[in-house]
Design an enzyme around this catalytic site. Structure first.
Site, PDB file in Angstrom:
ATOM      1  N   CYS A 383       0.837  -1.201   0.000  1.00 49.88           N
ATOM      2  CA  CYS A 383       0.000   0.000   0.000  1.00 49.88           C
ATOM      3  C   CYS A 383       0.873   1.252   0.000  1.00 49.88           C
ATOM      4  O   CYS A 383       1.495   1.546  -1.014  1.00 49.88           O
ATOM      5  CB  CYS A 383      -0.996  -0.043   1.150  1.00 49.88           C
ATOM      6  SG  CYS A 383      -2.467   0.927   0.764  1.00 49.88           S
ATOM      7  N   HIS A 509      -3.610  -4.968   0.101  1.00 47.59           N
ATOM      8  CA  HIS A 509      -2.983  -5.584   1.280  1.00 47.59           C
ATOM      9  C   HIS A 509      -3.057  -7.112   1.177  1.00 47.59           C
ATOM     10  O   HIS A 509      -4.043  -7.705   1.610  1.00 47.59           O
ATOM     11  CB  HIS A 509      -3.720  -5.155   2.552  1.00 47.59           C
ATOM     12  CG  HIS A 509      -3.570  -3.720   2.886  1.00 47.59           C
ATOM     13  ND1 HIS A 509      -2.685  -3.265   3.833  1.00 47.59           N
ATOM     14  CD2 HIS A 509      -4.190  -2.626   2.400  1.00 47.59           C
ATOM     15  CE1 HIS A 509      -2.772  -1.949   3.922  1.00 47.59           C
ATOM     16  NE2 HIS A 509      -3.678  -1.535   3.067  1.00 47.59           N
ATOM     17  N   GLU A 511      -1.573  -9.207   2.899  1.00 41.91           N
ATOM     18  CA  GLU A 511      -1.436  -9.839   4.219  1.00 41.91           C
ATOM     19  C   GLU A 511      -2.777 -10.245   4.832  1.00 41.91           C
ATOM     20  O   GLU A 511      -2.829 -11.188   5.624  1.00 41.91           O
ATOM     21  CB  GLU A 511      -0.670  -8.922   5.188  1.00 41.91           C
ATOM     22  CG  GLU A 511      -1.399  -7.670   5.673  1.00 41.91           C
ATOM     23  CD  GLU A 511      -1.272  -6.470   4.742  1.00 41.91           C
ATOM     24  OE1 GLU A 511      -0.954  -6.655   3.561  1.00 41.91           O
ATOM     25  OE2 GLU A 511      -1.526  -5.337   5.196  1.00 41.91           O
TER      26      GLU A 511
HETATM   27  N1  GLN Z   1      -1.955   6.750   2.884  1.00 43.59           N
HETATM   28  C1  GLN Z   1      -2.028   6.032   1.668  1.00 43.59           C
HETATM   29  C2  GLN Z   1      -3.375   6.214   0.988  1.00 43.59           C
HETATM   30  O1  GLN Z   1      -4.307   6.610   1.604  1.00 43.59           O
HETATM   31  C3  GLN Z   1      -1.735   4.557   1.882  1.00 43.59           C
HETATM   32  C4  GLN Z   1      -2.682   3.873   2.807  1.00 43.59           C
HETATM   33  C5  GLN Z   1      -2.179   2.537   3.308  1.00 43.59           C
HETATM   34  O2  GLN Z   1      -0.980   2.282   3.298  1.00 43.59           O
HETATM   35  N2  GLN Z   1      -3.070   1.697   3.806  1.00 43.59           N
HETATM   36  O3  GLN Z   1      -3.485   5.933  -0.177  1.00 43.59           O
END
Ligand code: GLN
Length: 534
Positions: A383, A509, A511
Protein backbone atom coordinates in the site's frame (compact mmCIF):
# COMPACT_ATOMS: atom_id res chain seq x y z
CA UNK A 1 -29.96 -28.87 13.57
CA UNK A 2 -30.50 -25.45 15.11
CA UNK A 3 -27.55 -23.07 15.20
CA UNK A 4 -25.63 -23.16 18.47
CA UNK A 5 -24.35 -19.94 20.00
CA UNK A 6 -21.15 -19.91 22.01
CA UNK A 7 -20.19 -16.80 23.99
CA UNK A 8 -16.66 -16.05 25.10
CA UNK A 9 -16.22 -13.48 27.86
CA UNK A 10 -13.10 -12.44 29.71
CA UNK A 11 -12.26 -11.49 33.27
CA UNK A 12 -9.43 -10.34 35.55
CA UNK A 13 -7.42 -8.64 32.83
CA UNK A 14 -7.53 -7.71 29.17
CA UNK A 15 -5.14 -9.21 26.60
CA UNK A 16 -5.60 -12.78 27.84
CA UNK A 17 -6.21 -14.03 24.33
CA UNK A 18 -9.99 -14.45 24.10
CA UNK A 19 -9.67 -14.10 20.32
CA UNK A 20 -7.21 -16.98 20.14
CA UNK A 21 -9.39 -19.17 22.38
CA UNK A 22 -12.46 -18.36 20.25
CA UNK A 23 -10.51 -19.06 17.05
CA UNK A 24 -9.04 -22.29 18.46
CA UNK A 25 -12.45 -23.57 19.50
CA UNK A 26 -13.80 -22.61 16.08
CA UNK A 27 -10.97 -24.52 14.42
CA UNK A 28 -11.65 -27.66 16.48
CA UNK A 29 -15.37 -27.61 15.76
CA UNK A 30 -14.66 -27.01 12.09
CA UNK A 31 -12.23 -29.94 12.07
CA UNK A 32 -15.11 -32.14 13.23
CA UNK A 33 -17.09 -31.12 10.16
CA UNK A 34 -19.17 -28.26 11.58
CA UNK A 35 -19.69 -24.95 9.78
CA UNK A 36 -18.42 -22.24 12.09
CA UNK A 37 -18.20 -18.47 12.13
CA UNK A 38 -16.84 -16.12 14.78
CA UNK A 39 -18.04 -12.66 15.70
CA UNK A 40 -16.48 -9.95 17.84
CA UNK A 41 -18.51 -7.46 19.88
CA UNK A 42 -16.42 -4.44 20.84
CA UNK A 43 -17.63 -2.23 23.69
CA UNK A 44 -16.16 1.07 22.46
CA UNK A 45 -18.17 3.97 21.05
CA UNK A 46 -16.30 4.25 17.74
CA UNK A 47 -18.59 2.99 14.99
CA UNK A 48 -15.67 0.96 13.65
CA UNK A 49 -11.92 0.89 14.39
CA UNK A 50 -11.10 2.57 11.06
CA UNK A 51 -10.20 5.89 12.64
CA UNK A 52 -8.31 4.44 15.60
CA UNK A 53 -4.56 4.95 15.76
CA UNK A 54 -2.86 1.53 15.56
CA UNK A 55 -1.15 2.37 18.86
CA UNK A 56 -4.59 2.48 20.47
CA UNK A 57 -5.99 -0.73 19.15
CA UNK A 58 -3.48 -2.59 16.99
CA UNK A 59 -3.94 -2.98 13.28
CA UNK A 60 -7.19 -2.29 11.52
CA UNK A 61 -8.22 -5.45 9.68
CA UNK A 62 -10.25 -5.20 6.47
CA UNK A 63 -12.88 -7.71 5.40
CA UNK A 64 -13.65 -8.57 1.77
CA UNK A 65 -16.83 -6.51 1.93
CA UNK A 66 -14.83 -3.46 2.89
CA UNK A 67 -15.41 -3.26 6.61
CA UNK A 68 -12.66 -1.84 8.79
CA UNK A 69 -12.60 -4.32 11.64
CA UNK A 70 -10.96 -5.42 14.86
CA UNK A 71 -7.76 -7.38 14.38
CA UNK A 72 -9.31 -10.45 16.01
CA UNK A 73 -11.18 -11.01 12.75
CA UNK A 74 -7.75 -11.61 11.25
CA UNK A 75 -7.17 -14.44 13.71
CA UNK A 76 -10.57 -15.91 12.89
CA UNK A 77 -9.81 -15.91 9.16
CA UNK A 78 -6.27 -17.21 9.57
CA UNK A 79 -7.41 -20.06 11.83
CA UNK A 80 -10.65 -21.03 10.10
CA UNK A 81 -9.65 -20.25 6.53
CA UNK A 82 -13.06 -18.66 5.93
CA UNK A 83 -13.91 -15.06 5.14
CA UNK A 84 -15.58 -12.78 7.66
CA UNK A 85 -17.78 -9.79 6.89
CA UNK A 86 -19.12 -6.56 8.36
CA UNK A 87 -21.61 -8.49 10.50
CA UNK A 88 -18.73 -10.31 12.22
CA UNK A 89 -17.65 -7.17 14.06
CA UNK A 90 -20.09 -4.98 15.96
CA UNK A 91 -19.24 -2.05 18.22
CA UNK A 92 -21.30 -0.23 20.81
CA UNK A 93 -21.04 2.81 18.52
CA UNK A 94 -22.67 0.94 15.65
CA UNK A 95 -25.44 -0.41 17.88
CA UNK A 96 -26.25 3.07 19.20
CA UNK A 97 -26.01 4.62 15.74
CA UNK A 98 -28.54 2.18 14.40
CA UNK A 99 -30.91 2.56 17.38
CA UNK A 100 -30.72 6.36 17.18
CA UNK A 101 -31.41 6.29 13.43
CA UNK A 102 -34.47 4.11 14.09
CA UNK A 103 -35.63 6.48 16.82
CA UNK A 104 -35.30 9.46 14.44
CA UNK A 105 -37.30 7.60 11.80
CA UNK A 106 -40.01 7.03 14.36
CA UNK A 107 -39.66 3.27 14.29
CA UNK A 108 -40.25 2.98 18.04
CA UNK A 109 -43.73 4.46 17.77
CA UNK A 110 -43.48 6.97 20.58
CA UNK A 111 -41.90 4.62 23.09
CA UNK A 112 -39.11 5.70 25.43
CA UNK A 113 -35.96 4.25 23.90
CA UNK A 114 -33.91 2.44 26.55
CA UNK A 115 -30.86 0.24 26.96
CA UNK A 116 -33.18 -2.64 27.81
CA UNK A 117 -34.93 -3.64 25.58
CA UNK A 118 -33.90 -1.45 22.62
CA UNK A 119 -30.11 -1.57 22.79
CA UNK A 120 -30.09 -5.20 23.90
CA UNK A 121 -32.58 -6.13 21.14
CA UNK A 122 -30.29 -4.52 18.59
CA UNK A 123 -27.32 -6.46 19.97
CA UNK A 124 -29.27 -9.72 19.95
CA UNK A 125 -30.40 -9.03 16.40
CA UNK A 126 -26.78 -8.71 15.27
CA UNK A 127 -25.78 -11.92 17.05
CA UNK A 128 -28.73 -13.93 15.73
CA UNK A 129 -28.47 -12.58 12.19
CA UNK A 130 -25.36 -14.71 11.65
CA UNK A 131 -27.21 -17.86 12.64
CA UNK A 132 -30.40 -17.00 10.76
CA UNK A 133 -28.65 -17.38 7.39
CA UNK A 134 -28.62 -21.14 7.93
CA UNK A 135 -24.95 -21.11 6.87
CA UNK A 136 -23.52 -22.01 10.27
CA UNK A 137 -23.84 -24.77 12.85
CA UNK A 138 -21.93 -22.70 15.40
CA UNK A 139 -21.74 -18.95 15.90
CA UNK A 140 -18.99 -18.08 18.36
CA UNK A 141 -19.35 -14.56 19.76
CA UNK A 142 -16.42 -13.02 21.55
CA UNK A 143 -17.28 -10.14 23.86
CA UNK A 144 -14.47 -7.59 23.99
CA UNK A 145 -13.36 -5.97 27.24
CA UNK A 146 -13.44 -7.38 30.74
CA UNK A 147 -16.48 -8.48 32.72
CA UNK A 148 -17.36 -5.85 35.31
CA UNK A 149 -16.62 -2.94 32.95
CA UNK A 150 -19.48 -0.48 32.54
CA UNK A 151 -19.02 -0.57 28.78
CA UNK A 152 -19.69 -4.27 28.30
CA UNK A 153 -22.83 -4.45 30.48
CA UNK A 154 -25.38 -4.28 27.63
CA UNK A 155 -23.52 -7.06 25.81
CA UNK A 156 -23.49 -9.32 28.87
CA UNK A 157 -27.16 -8.53 29.48
CA UNK A 158 -27.90 -9.61 25.88
CA UNK A 159 -26.05 -12.87 26.51
CA UNK A 160 -28.14 -13.39 29.66
CA UNK A 161 -31.37 -12.94 27.71
CA UNK A 162 -30.28 -15.21 24.85
CA UNK A 163 -29.21 -17.83 27.32
CA UNK A 164 -32.60 -17.75 28.94
CA UNK A 165 -34.40 -17.83 25.61
CA UNK A 166 -32.30 -20.54 23.96
CA UNK A 167 -31.32 -22.92 26.73
CA UNK A 168 -29.02 -25.65 25.47
CA UNK A 169 -28.44 -23.97 22.14
CA UNK A 170 -26.21 -21.59 24.07
CA UNK A 171 -22.97 -22.06 25.95
CA UNK A 172 -20.84 -19.54 27.86
CA UNK A 173 -17.09 -19.72 28.19
CA UNK A 174 -15.34 -17.39 30.60
CA UNK A 175 -11.59 -16.79 30.25
CA UNK A 176 -9.68 -15.63 33.31
CA UNK A 177 -6.13 -15.41 34.55
CA UNK A 178 -4.48 -17.47 37.28
CA UNK A 179 -1.44 -15.62 38.62
CA UNK A 180 1.53 -17.48 40.07
CA UNK A 181 3.05 -16.01 43.21
CA UNK A 182 6.70 -16.97 42.94
CA UNK A 183 7.51 -16.21 46.61
CA UNK A 184 4.71 -18.45 47.85
CA UNK A 185 5.12 -20.90 44.91
CA UNK A 186 1.36 -20.85 44.54
CA UNK A 187 -1.20 -20.45 41.77
CA UNK A 188 -3.94 -18.11 42.91
CA UNK A 189 -7.59 -18.65 41.95
CA UNK A 190 -9.09 -15.75 43.89
CA UNK A 191 -9.14 -13.32 40.92
CA UNK A 192 -11.00 -16.01 38.94
CA UNK A 193 -13.54 -16.51 41.72
CA UNK A 194 -14.18 -12.75 41.85
CA UNK A 195 -14.46 -12.45 38.12
CA UNK A 196 -16.99 -15.30 37.95
CA UNK A 197 -18.95 -13.61 40.74
CA UNK A 198 -19.03 -10.42 38.64
CA UNK A 199 -20.37 -12.40 35.73
CA UNK A 200 -22.97 -14.13 37.91
CA UNK A 201 -24.03 -10.78 39.31
CA UNK A 202 -24.78 -9.73 35.75
CA UNK A 203 -26.94 -12.84 35.44
CA UNK A 204 -24.67 -15.16 33.51
CA UNK A 205 -23.42 -18.47 34.86
CA UNK A 206 -20.46 -19.69 32.78
CA UNK A 207 -20.56 -23.32 31.58
CA UNK A 208 -16.83 -23.49 30.99
CA UNK A 209 -13.93 -21.65 32.58
CA UNK A 210 -10.68 -21.34 30.71
CA UNK A 211 -7.75 -20.45 32.94
CA UNK A 212 -4.91 -18.59 31.30
CA UNK A 213 -1.72 -19.52 33.10
CA UNK A 214 2.04 -19.61 32.88
CA UNK A 215 2.26 -22.87 34.90
CA UNK A 216 0.46 -26.20 34.76
CA UNK A 217 -2.65 -26.10 36.90
CA UNK A 218 -2.90 -29.18 39.15
CA UNK A 219 -6.14 -31.14 39.57
CA UNK A 220 -6.80 -29.82 43.12
CA UNK A 221 -6.72 -26.25 41.86
CA UNK A 222 -9.08 -27.08 39.00
CA UNK A 223 -11.40 -28.82 41.47
CA UNK A 224 -11.41 -25.74 43.66
CA UNK A 225 -12.34 -23.49 40.73
CA UNK A 226 -15.11 -25.93 39.73
CA UNK A 227 -16.52 -25.93 43.25
CA UNK A 228 -16.40 -22.19 43.81
CA UNK A 229 -17.71 -21.29 40.38
CA UNK A 230 -20.47 -23.91 39.86
CA UNK A 231 -18.95 -25.63 36.82
CA UNK A 232 -18.13 -29.28 36.06
CA UNK A 233 -14.58 -30.34 36.86
CA UNK A 234 -13.82 -31.21 33.24
CA UNK A 235 -15.17 -27.80 32.24
CA UNK A 236 -12.24 -26.10 34.00
CA UNK A 237 -9.67 -25.88 31.25
CA UNK A 238 -6.18 -24.52 31.32
CA UNK A 239 -4.70 -22.42 28.59
CA UNK A 240 -1.01 -22.43 29.27
CA UNK A 241 1.39 -20.00 27.56
CA UNK A 242 2.26 -21.46 24.17
CA UNK A 243 5.37 -20.86 22.05
CA UNK A 244 3.10 -19.91 19.16
CA UNK A 245 -0.60 -19.06 18.95
CA UNK A 246 -0.94 -21.82 16.36
CA UNK A 247 -0.32 -24.43 19.06
CA UNK A 248 -3.32 -23.29 21.09
CA UNK A 249 -5.96 -25.29 19.13
CA UNK A 250 -4.00 -28.49 19.85
CA UNK A 251 -3.65 -27.55 23.51
CA UNK A 252 -7.41 -26.95 23.64
CA UNK A 253 -7.97 -30.32 21.99
CA UNK A 254 -5.86 -32.01 24.69
CA UNK A 255 -7.85 -30.18 27.33
CA UNK A 256 -11.13 -31.29 25.74
CA UNK A 257 -12.57 -27.81 25.19
CA UNK A 258 -14.45 -28.85 22.04
CA UNK A 259 -15.84 -32.02 23.66
CA UNK A 260 -17.19 -30.09 26.65
CA UNK A 261 -18.76 -27.47 24.36
CA UNK A 262 -20.42 -30.23 22.32
CA UNK A 263 -21.74 -31.92 25.46
CA UNK A 264 -23.04 -28.64 26.87
CA UNK A 265 -24.85 -27.86 23.64
CA UNK A 266 -26.61 -31.20 23.62
CA UNK A 267 -24.50 -33.37 21.32
CA UNK A 268 -23.87 -37.06 21.85
CA UNK A 269 -20.11 -37.23 21.34
CA UNK A 270 -20.37 -40.78 20.00
CA UNK A 271 -22.27 -39.43 16.98
CA UNK A 272 -19.86 -36.57 16.18
CA UNK A 273 -16.83 -36.99 13.90
CA UNK A 274 -13.42 -36.91 15.60
CA UNK A 275 -11.36 -33.78 14.92
CA UNK A 276 -9.14 -33.98 11.88
CA UNK A 277 -6.24 -31.65 12.58
CA UNK A 278 -3.68 -33.32 10.27
CA UNK A 279 -3.09 -30.39 7.93
CA UNK A 280 -2.92 -28.02 10.91
CA UNK A 281 -0.35 -30.25 12.60
CA UNK A 282 1.68 -30.44 9.39
CA UNK A 283 1.85 -26.62 9.33
CA UNK A 284 2.71 -26.46 13.02
CA UNK A 285 5.58 -28.91 12.61
CA UNK A 286 7.05 -26.83 9.82
CA UNK A 287 6.66 -23.72 11.97
CA UNK A 288 8.16 -25.20 15.10
CA UNK A 289 10.79 -27.49 13.60
CA UNK A 290 12.40 -25.11 11.11
CA UNK A 291 16.11 -24.96 11.85
CA UNK A 292 17.38 -22.19 9.62
CA UNK A 293 16.32 -18.56 9.87
CA UNK A 294 15.11 -16.16 7.27
CA UNK A 295 15.83 -12.59 8.34
CA UNK A 296 13.40 -9.90 7.29
CA UNK A 297 13.38 -6.19 8.09
CA UNK A 298 10.01 -4.50 8.49
CA UNK A 299 10.17 -0.74 7.96
CA UNK A 300 7.16 1.16 9.27
CA UNK A 301 6.01 3.94 11.54
CA UNK A 302 4.13 1.94 14.17
CA UNK A 303 6.76 -0.66 14.92
CA UNK A 304 6.82 -0.21 18.70
CA UNK A 305 3.55 -2.08 19.06
CA UNK A 306 3.60 -5.73 17.94
CA UNK A 307 -0.08 -5.69 17.02
CA UNK A 308 0.15 -2.70 14.69
CA UNK A 309 1.28 -4.89 11.77
CA UNK A 310 -0.30 -8.12 12.99
CA UNK A 311 -1.42 -9.50 9.63
CA UNK A 312 1.93 -8.74 7.98
CA UNK A 313 3.77 -10.56 10.77
CA UNK A 314 1.45 -13.55 10.51
CA UNK A 315 1.57 -13.68 6.70
CA UNK A 316 5.39 -13.63 6.85
CA UNK A 317 5.44 -16.36 9.48
CA UNK A 318 3.11 -18.57 7.38
CA UNK A 319 5.34 -18.06 4.34
CA UNK A 320 8.52 -18.72 6.33
CA UNK A 321 7.09 -21.95 7.76
CA UNK A 322 6.07 -23.23 4.32
CA UNK A 323 9.62 -22.46 3.18
CA UNK A 324 10.95 -24.43 6.18
CA UNK A 325 12.47 -21.36 7.76
CA UNK A 326 12.10 -19.68 11.11
CA UNK A 327 11.07 -16.07 10.67
CA UNK A 328 13.43 -13.57 12.25
CA UNK A 329 11.60 -10.31 11.83
CA UNK A 330 13.27 -7.11 12.97
CA UNK A 331 11.26 -3.89 12.94
CA UNK A 332 12.71 -0.50 12.10
CA UNK A 333 11.03 2.77 12.87
CA UNK A 334 11.04 4.50 9.50
CA UNK A 335 11.54 7.91 11.19
CA UNK A 336 15.00 6.72 12.28
CA UNK A 337 16.24 5.54 8.88
CA UNK A 338 18.26 7.88 6.69
CA UNK A 339 20.70 7.50 3.77
CA UNK A 340 23.62 7.44 6.22
CA UNK A 341 22.45 4.60 8.45
CA UNK A 342 20.40 2.60 5.95
CA UNK A 343 23.38 0.23 5.46
CA UNK A 344 22.20 -1.58 8.58
CA UNK A 345 19.56 -3.22 6.38
CA UNK A 346 22.24 -5.06 4.42
CA UNK A 347 22.23 -7.91 6.90
CA UNK A 348 18.63 -8.79 6.01
CA UNK A 349 17.50 -11.24 3.35
CA UNK A 350 14.36 -9.26 2.59
CA UNK A 351 12.78 -5.89 3.35
CA UNK A 352 9.08 -5.15 3.80
CA UNK A 353 7.88 -1.55 3.52
CA UNK A 354 4.75 -1.18 5.61
CA UNK A 355 1.47 0.58 4.83
CA UNK A 356 0.66 3.86 6.54
CA UNK A 357 -1.07 7.21 6.54
CA UNK A 358 0.50 10.67 6.78
CA UNK A 359 3.99 11.91 6.04
CA UNK A 360 5.82 10.85 9.22
CA UNK A 361 8.61 8.41 8.41
CA UNK A 362 8.18 8.57 4.63
CA UNK A 363 11.74 9.72 3.91
CA UNK A 364 13.03 6.72 5.91
CA UNK A 365 10.88 4.39 3.83
CA UNK A 366 12.25 5.98 0.66
CA UNK A 367 15.84 5.49 1.89
CA UNK A 368 15.15 1.82 2.67
CA UNK A 369 13.57 1.30 -0.75
CA UNK A 370 16.51 2.88 -2.56
CA UNK A 371 18.88 0.66 -0.60
CA UNK A 372 16.86 -2.46 -1.47
CA UNK A 373 16.58 -1.47 -5.12
CA UNK A 374 20.25 -0.64 -5.60
CA UNK A 375 21.56 -3.59 -3.60
CA UNK A 376 19.12 -6.07 -5.09
CA UNK A 377 17.62 -7.07 -1.76
CA UNK A 378 14.14 -8.61 -2.18
CA UNK A 379 11.64 -5.94 -1.28
CA UNK A 380 7.87 -6.01 -0.80
CA UNK A 381 6.02 -2.69 -0.59
CA UNK A 382 2.49 -2.79 0.75
CA UNK A 383 0.00 0.00 0.00
CA UNK A 384 1.89 3.13 1.07
CA UNK A 385 4.98 0.93 0.74
CA UNK A 386 4.15 0.50 -2.96
CA UNK A 387 3.42 4.21 -3.34
CA UNK A 388 6.84 4.98 -1.85
CA UNK A 389 8.47 2.54 -4.30
CA UNK A 390 7.00 4.54 -7.18
CA UNK A 391 8.03 7.89 -5.63
CA UNK A 392 11.60 6.74 -5.00
CA UNK A 393 11.88 5.44 -8.56
CA UNK A 394 10.53 8.69 -10.00
CA UNK A 395 12.98 10.71 -7.94
CA UNK A 396 16.07 8.68 -8.66
CA UNK A 397 15.52 7.03 -12.03
CA UNK A 398 13.17 9.46 -13.80
CA UNK A 399 15.05 12.38 -12.26
CA UNK A 400 12.07 14.18 -10.69
CA UNK A 401 13.67 15.26 -7.43
CA UNK A 402 10.38 16.60 -6.05
CA UNK A 403 8.30 13.53 -6.99
CA UNK A 404 5.83 12.86 -4.23
CA UNK A 405 2.34 11.88 -3.19
CA UNK A 406 -0.10 14.77 -2.81
CA UNK A 407 -0.86 13.21 0.55
CA UNK A 408 2.55 14.51 1.74
CA UNK A 409 3.07 17.50 -0.54
CA UNK A 410 -0.11 18.92 -1.98
CA UNK A 411 1.72 21.19 -4.44
CA UNK A 412 4.34 18.85 -5.83
CA UNK A 413 4.88 19.27 -9.57
CA UNK A 414 5.40 15.55 -9.94
CA UNK A 415 2.39 13.96 -8.32
CA UNK A 416 3.34 10.34 -8.89
CA UNK A 417 0.72 9.40 -6.30
CA UNK A 418 -2.50 11.36 -6.19
CA UNK A 419 -6.22 11.17 -5.69
CA UNK A 420 -7.64 9.80 -8.92
CA UNK A 421 -11.02 9.78 -10.50
CA UNK A 422 -10.89 6.35 -11.99
CA UNK A 423 -13.53 7.03 -14.65
CA UNK A 424 -12.60 10.48 -15.92
CA UNK A 425 -8.93 9.99 -15.16
CA UNK A 426 -8.61 13.41 -13.60
CA UNK A 427 -7.52 14.27 -10.11
CA UNK A 428 -10.03 15.42 -7.58
CA UNK A 429 -10.20 16.12 -3.89
CA UNK A 430 -12.24 14.54 -1.15
CA UNK A 431 -12.01 10.95 -2.31
CA UNK A 432 -13.09 8.43 0.23
CA UNK A 433 -11.18 5.25 0.96
CA UNK A 434 -11.11 2.38 -1.43
CA UNK A 435 -12.03 -0.44 0.92
CA UNK A 436 -12.46 -4.18 0.54
CA UNK A 437 -11.79 -6.65 -2.24
CA UNK A 438 -11.34 -5.44 -5.82
CA UNK A 439 -10.42 -7.47 -8.89
CA UNK A 440 -6.96 -7.16 -10.40
CA UNK A 441 -5.82 -8.45 -13.78
CA UNK A 442 -2.27 -9.72 -13.96
CA UNK A 443 -0.28 -8.89 -17.07
CA UNK A 444 0.80 -11.82 -19.20
CA UNK A 445 4.47 -12.62 -18.83
CA UNK A 446 4.76 -10.66 -15.57
CA UNK A 447 6.39 -11.92 -12.43
CA UNK A 448 3.16 -11.67 -10.45
CA UNK A 449 1.23 -13.67 -13.05
CA UNK A 450 3.74 -16.42 -12.56
CA UNK A 451 3.57 -16.12 -8.75
CA UNK A 452 -0.23 -16.23 -8.55
CA UNK A 453 -0.53 -18.73 -11.39
CA UNK A 454 -3.74 -17.16 -12.69
CA UNK A 455 -4.95 -14.19 -14.70
CA UNK A 456 -7.33 -12.50 -12.31
CA UNK A 457 -7.17 -12.13 -8.55
CA UNK A 458 -9.12 -10.29 -5.88
CA UNK A 459 -7.34 -8.48 -3.07
CA UNK A 460 -8.34 -6.17 -0.26
CA UNK A 461 -7.73 -2.43 -0.28
CA UNK A 462 -7.61 0.35 2.29
CA UNK A 463 -6.35 3.63 0.87
CA UNK A 464 -7.31 6.88 -0.81
CA UNK A 465 -4.40 7.62 -3.10
CA UNK A 466 -3.40 5.87 -6.31
CA UNK A 467 -0.52 5.67 -8.74
CA UNK A 468 -1.00 8.54 -11.20
CA UNK A 469 -1.59 6.93 -14.62
CA UNK A 470 0.04 9.90 -16.37
CA UNK A 471 3.43 8.61 -15.27
CA UNK A 472 2.78 5.01 -16.17
CA UNK A 473 4.40 5.00 -19.66
CA UNK A 474 7.52 6.70 -18.32
CA UNK A 475 7.82 4.37 -15.34
CA UNK A 476 7.36 1.36 -17.62
CA UNK A 477 9.97 2.59 -20.12
CA UNK A 478 12.48 2.63 -17.30
CA UNK A 479 11.60 -0.86 -16.11
CA UNK A 480 9.00 -0.33 -13.39
CA UNK A 481 5.98 -2.20 -14.71
CA UNK A 482 2.35 -1.81 -13.76
CA UNK A 483 1.80 -5.55 -13.87
CA UNK A 484 -1.51 -5.68 -12.01
CA UNK A 485 -4.40 -3.47 -13.12
CA UNK A 486 -7.97 -3.13 -11.97
CA UNK A 487 -10.00 -4.31 -15.00
CA UNK A 488 -12.89 -1.91 -14.28
CA UNK A 489 -11.13 1.33 -13.38
CA UNK A 490 -7.71 0.86 -14.96
CA UNK A 491 -6.06 1.74 -11.64
CA UNK A 492 -2.61 0.29 -11.01
CA UNK A 493 -2.69 -2.39 -8.32
CA UNK A 494 0.81 -3.87 -8.63
CA UNK A 495 4.21 -2.58 -9.72
CA UNK A 496 7.29 -4.72 -10.31
CA UNK A 497 10.83 -3.90 -11.30
CA UNK A 498 12.80 -5.46 -14.14
CA UNK A 499 16.27 -6.81 -13.45
CA UNK A 500 15.83 -7.11 -9.71
CA UNK A 501 15.52 -10.45 -7.89
CA UNK A 502 12.22 -9.42 -6.25
CA UNK A 503 10.93 -5.87 -6.11
CA UNK A 504 7.14 -5.81 -6.00
CA UNK A 505 4.71 -3.26 -4.62
CA UNK A 506 1.00 -3.83 -4.15
CA UNK A 507 -1.60 -1.11 -3.77
CA UNK A 508 -3.70 -3.71 -1.95
CA UNK A 509 -2.98 -5.58 1.28
CA UNK A 510 -2.09 -9.21 0.52
CA UNK A 511 -1.44 -9.84 4.22
CA UNK A 512 -5.15 -9.86 5.08
CA UNK A 513 -5.80 -13.02 3.12
CA UNK A 514 -2.91 -15.24 4.21
CA UNK A 515 -4.18 -18.16 6.30
CA UNK A 516 -2.57 -21.17 7.95
CA UNK A 517 -3.89 -23.52 5.29
CA UNK A 518 -3.51 -21.04 2.42
CA UNK A 519 -0.35 -18.99 2.86
CA UNK A 520 -0.34 -16.04 0.47
CA UNK A 521 1.50 -16.65 -2.85
CA UNK A 522 3.23 -13.24 -2.82
CA UNK A 523 4.62 -13.77 0.68
CA UNK A 524 5.63 -17.34 -0.20
CA UNK A 525 7.50 -16.15 -3.28
CA UNK A 526 9.08 -13.20 -1.44
CA UNK A 527 10.47 -15.48 1.28
CA UNK A 528 11.54 -18.14 -1.23
CA UNK A 529 13.54 -15.54 -3.16
CA UNK A 530 14.92 -14.01 0.04
CA UNK A 531 16.33 -17.41 0.96
CA UNK A 532 17.86 -17.95 -2.47
CA UNK A 533 19.38 -14.55 -3.10
CA UNK A 534 21.81 -14.38 -0.21
N1 GLN B 1 -1.95 6.75 2.88
C1 GLN B 1 -2.03 6.03 1.67
C2 GLN B 1 -3.38 6.21 0.99
O1 GLN B 1 -4.31 6.61 1.60
C3 GLN B 1 -1.73 4.56 1.88
C4 GLN B 1 -2.68 3.87 2.81
C5 GLN B 1 -2.18 2.54 3.31
O2 GLN B 1 -0.98 2.28 3.30
N2 GLN B 1 -3.07 1.70 3.81
O3 GLN B 1 -3.49 5.93 -0.18
Amino acid sequence: MSTKYIFVTGGVSSSLGKGIIAASLGKLLQSRGFRVTIQKLDPYINVDPGTLNPYEHGECYVTVDGHEADLDLGHYERFLNVETHKVNNITTGRIYQSVIEKERRGDYLGKTVQIIPHITDEIKHHILSLGSTGDFDFVITEIGGTVGDIESLPFIESVRQLRWQMGRDCCCIHLTYVPYLAAAKELKTKPTQHSVKDLQQEGVQPDIIVLRTEHDIPTEVRRKVALFCNVDEDAVIQSIDAPTIYRVPLNMLDEGLDSVVLRKTGFDLATVAAPDMDSWKAFLHRLEDAKEDVTIALVGKYVQLQDAYKSIREALSHAAAYNNRKLKLVSFLSDDINPQNVKQLSEFQGIVIAPGFGSRGVEGKLAAIRFARENKIPCLGICMGMQCMAIEFARDVLGYADANSTEFDEHTKHNIIDLMDSQKRTTYKGATMRLGAYPCRLQEGSRVRDIYGCEEIKERHRHRYELNHVYQPELERHGLHCSGVNPDSGLTEIIELDGHPWFIGTQFHPEYSSTVLHPHPLFLSFIRTAIQVI
